[in-house]
Each structure stands twice: as structure tokens, then as C-alpha cells.
Design an enzyme around this catalytic site. Structure first.
Site, PDB file in Angstrom:
ATOM      1  N   ARG A 244       0.846  -1.193   0.000  1.00 25.73           N
ATOM      2  CA  ARG A 244       0.000   0.000   0.000  1.00 25.73           C
ATOM      3  C   ARG A 244       0.881   1.242   0.000  1.00 25.73           C
ATOM      4  O   ARG A 244       1.891   1.300   0.697  1.00 25.73           O
ATOM      5  CB  ARG A 244      -0.930   0.024   1.230  1.00 25.73           C
ATOM      6  CG  ARG A 244      -2.093  -0.957   1.179  1.00 25.73           C
ATOM      7  CD  ARG A 244      -3.120  -0.556   0.128  1.00 25.73           C
ATOM      8  NE  ARG A 244      -4.319  -1.395   0.138  1.00 25.73           N
ATOM      9  CZ  ARG A 244      -4.481  -2.478  -0.588  1.00 25.73           C
ATOM     10  NH1 ARG A 244      -3.500  -2.891  -1.389  1.00 25.73           N
ATOM     11  NH2 ARG A 244      -5.615  -3.162  -0.534  1.00 25.73           N
ATOM     12  N   GLU A 273      -3.800   7.444  -5.039  1.00 29.39           N
ATOM     13  CA  GLU A 273      -3.889   6.765  -6.316  1.00 29.39           C
ATOM     14  C   GLU A 273      -5.109   7.277  -7.077  1.00 29.39           C
ATOM     15  O   GLU A 273      -6.177   7.423  -6.470  1.00 29.39           O
ATOM     16  CB  GLU A 273      -3.991   5.249  -6.125  1.00 29.39           C
ATOM     17  CG  GLU A 273      -2.694   4.638  -5.642  1.00 29.39           C
ATOM     18  CD  GLU A 273      -2.726   3.124  -5.547  1.00 29.39           C
ATOM     19  OE1 GLU A 273      -1.658   2.527  -5.415  1.00 29.39           O
ATOM     20  OE2 GLU A 273      -3.838   2.550  -5.579  1.00 29.39           O
ATOM     21  N   HIS A 292      -0.216  -0.319  -9.813  1.00 23.65           N
ATOM     22  CA  HIS A 292      -0.960  -1.158  -8.865  1.00 23.65           C
ATOM     23  C   HIS A 292      -1.445  -2.439  -9.548  1.00 23.65           C
ATOM     24  O   HIS A 292      -2.628  -2.804  -9.468  1.00 23.65           O
ATOM     25  CB  HIS A 292      -2.139  -0.386  -8.268  1.00 23.65           C
ATOM     26  CG  HIS A 292      -2.585  -0.931  -6.939  1.00 23.65           C
ATOM     27  ND1 HIS A 292      -3.062  -0.132  -5.923  1.00 23.65           N
ATOM     28  CD2 HIS A 292      -2.631  -2.198  -6.453  1.00 23.65           C
ATOM     29  CE1 HIS A 292      -3.385  -0.873  -4.881  1.00 23.65           C
ATOM     30  NE2 HIS A 292      -3.138  -2.144  -5.180  1.00 23.65           N
TER      31      HIS A 292
END
Length: 325
Positions: A244, A273, A292
Site C-alpha cells: 500500500r 492513487e 498497482h
């Protein structure tokens, strides 16, 4: 086994390839065994949940009307993701939901492979190889072998263990820390040379040639890698984050990379993000970035949807759901 009424809440934004894969897998597995309905954001909310028993949530930023309407009928809320940091679990429990997700065992291998990919790209100086080729320059640059390097794994859950397994095959020395003690048989199985609970984190960071993050984002792990801990790393060390973005103090990392107080970073996750495309992270030659996608593989969504189906089947049989949050 009885058929369960399941409502699928999809994203209310344009689909990407991952969304299509998840949707198709849900329809081909859960949709064949149970009665699957798609939630429509353009229709009245309350009537869509009438009679529904289980919710599968792929959406984000849902409102109270959806939660409250669902809670009048459904009692199980399923999320095909590792983290539950985007869900207010206390509020869901107060509404009477049991919430289940798909923990790291379903994406651990994919995350570990991406972490290893980044390690190899940085140690073999991939970005520089592309410049060399463009300039017709052969046999340059000279990279490093992984054998003999020390890999420090922060978080010895599923993805951390899968990375250890792969790194050991590359003859690396493996250090790991986690909240909980681990029995010696497990440590031997994964080839761990040093293991400690989280108070040993600084010791790991100081010794490691590569530090890889594999912990959830919680209040106590936010900015786990800050300016102080970046300062503990070797100048030749690499930071890998496929967990994360909030685990890392991004401005401090940028400064460490710019000043070359660490050698490089591999980042699949960011905070926020999507990240700012003008961030210095995308201009630094010692950084590998991906959007990601570490856990975004065909294998991951097949394993996750199989876990969701298992919980819908268990609901049909009156059994407790697995992987509750």
C-alpha cells in the site's frame, strides 16, 4: 444446495481489463450456481435490494443509501480484495453484515512475483539497458547478482512468504519481521535466516540490501518507512513496495532517491492513487513503477472469485463465512 440471491455492485466508472475479468469470472462461477443480479446505479436503490441475501461489492465510494438498503435484506457482504482499509467495518457490523474478503493467500504469489521482477529490474539496471540499446552501446551496464544479497521482508504473511520462497532459490539471505512469532518449522520451510517481531524492524532495515513491504495499511503502519528509516538503509539498498502506498512517506522517499542515500525503489502502489503523473518518482532513473498491478493477474481473480463462491455456497448451507473481517 439451495440457490442464493446475490447482487453484484460493480464500479460506477469505466471498466478496465481487471474489472471485465472479475465480472466474467463471477458470472461463469457464482452466476451459474446462484441467482445473480447486477446493481444498476441509474435505477431506484431500495427496490434493487429487495429479497437479496448476499452482496458482492466491486464498487467504491458507495453511499449510505446503498448500505442501508442492502442491510434491510442481505446479511453477507463479500469483497474480492486483500485489504479492507476502504471499508468502515464497525459501521458494516452495526448494520448487521458479516463482511468477508479474499486475504493474501489468493494473491500472494502474484505479489511476490512482481516484487521479484522489480528487484531484478533494478539490480540488473534495466532502465539503463534501454538507454544503452538506444545508443547502440553493447555490454553495458553491469548489474549485480542476487546471490549473497540480504533481502529484508517486512510482513511475513502470504506474499512475504511467497517472496521468501522465490528469493531463496536465488541464493539470497532472508530476514523477516512480523507482528506475531513464527514457529521454527515454518521459518526453516521458507529458508528464513533471521526472524523477529516488529521491534526488530530497524535491525532488518539496517542490514538489508533490499527491503520489501508486505503489511496492510493500518494506523500503526502508516508511514512505516519514513525519513528516519530511509536514513537507516544502506546507500546501496533498494526499497520495494507492492503493498500500500501509505506505508511510505513519499516526499521523504523522493528526497532519499534524489540524494542517492538509497540506490533505488520499485513501486507498484502510491498515495494517493492514481498518483500525480508529474511526480519526480516517474522521472528518476533509479525507480521502477507499475500501476498497482502486482496482484492483478488472471490467476488472482480466478482464485478470489472461487473464494467468494465458496462463501456463497457456505451461506446457502447455513455455515459461517470464511475470511471474515
Amino acid at each position: 444446495m439451495k440457490r442464493v440471491k446475490v447482487i453484484l455492485i460493480q464500479k460506477n466508472t469505466p471498466f478496465i481489463e481487471w474489472d471485465i475479468g472479475l465480472h466474467n469470472e463471477i458470472e461463469s462461477t457464482i452466476g451459474k450456481a446462484h441467482d445473480l443480479t447486477l446493481f444498476d446505479y441509474n435505477k431506484p436503490v431500495a427496490e434493487q435490494f429487495s429479497g437479496q441475501e448476499v452482496v458482492i461489492n466491486l464498487g467504491k465510494n458507495l453511499n449510505d443509501e446503498i448500505f442501508d438498503s442492502a442491510a434491510r435484506h442481505a446479511s453477507l457482504w463479500l469483497v474480492p480484495s486483500v485489504g479492507l482499509d476502504s471499508i468502515d467495518l464497525d459501521a458494516m457490523h452495526r448494520r448487521g453484515f458479516k463482511v468477508a474478503h479474499t486475504p493474501g493467500i489468493f494473491s500472494g504469489a502474484s505479489l511476490a512475483e512482481c516484487a521479484l521482477l522489480m528487484i531484478l529490474m533494478i539490480t540488473r539496471r534495466f532502465e539503463e539497458t534501454q538507454t544503452a540499446l538506444a545508443n547502440q552501446k553493447m555490454w553495458d551496464p553491469v548489474g549485480d547478482d542476487l546471490g549473497g544479497m540480504t533481502l529484508g521482508i517486512i510482513g511475513f504473511g502470504a506474499s512475504g512468504r511467497e517472496l521468501a520462497r522465490r528469493a531463496k532459490a536465488c541464493d539470497m539471505r532472508i530476514m523477516a519481521v512480523d507482528l506475531m512469532p513464527v514457529d521454527q518449522e515454518t521459518l526453516d520451510h521458507y529458508g528464513i535466516d533471521f526472524y523477529g517481531t516488529t521491534e526488530k524492524t530497524d535491525e532488518l532495515i539496517t542490514q538489508a540490501d533490499i527491503v520489501s513491504l508486505h503489511v496492510p495499511l493500518l494506523p500503526e503502519t502508516s508511514k512505516l518507512i519514513d525519513a528516519r528509516r530511509l536514513g537507516l538503509m544502506k546507500q546501496s539498498a533498494i526499497l520495494i513496495n507492492v503493498a500500500r502506498g501509505g506505508l511510505v512517506d513519499e516526499p521523504a522517499l523522493i528526497e532519499a532517491l534524489k540524494s542517492k542515500s538509497i540506490a533505488g525503489a520499485g513501486l507498484d502502489v502510491f498515495d494517493p492513487e492514481p498518483p500525480d503523473p508529474n511526480s519526480p518518482l516517474f522521472k528518476l532513473p533509479n525507480v521502477i513503477t507499475t500501476p498497482h498491478i502486482a496482484g492483478v493477474t488472471v490467476g488472482t481473480y480466478k482464485r478470489r472469485i472461487a473464494a467468494l463462491k465458496e462463501n456463497v455456497d457456505r451461506f446457502a448451507e447455513g455455515l459461517e463465512p470464511l475470511y471474515q473481517g
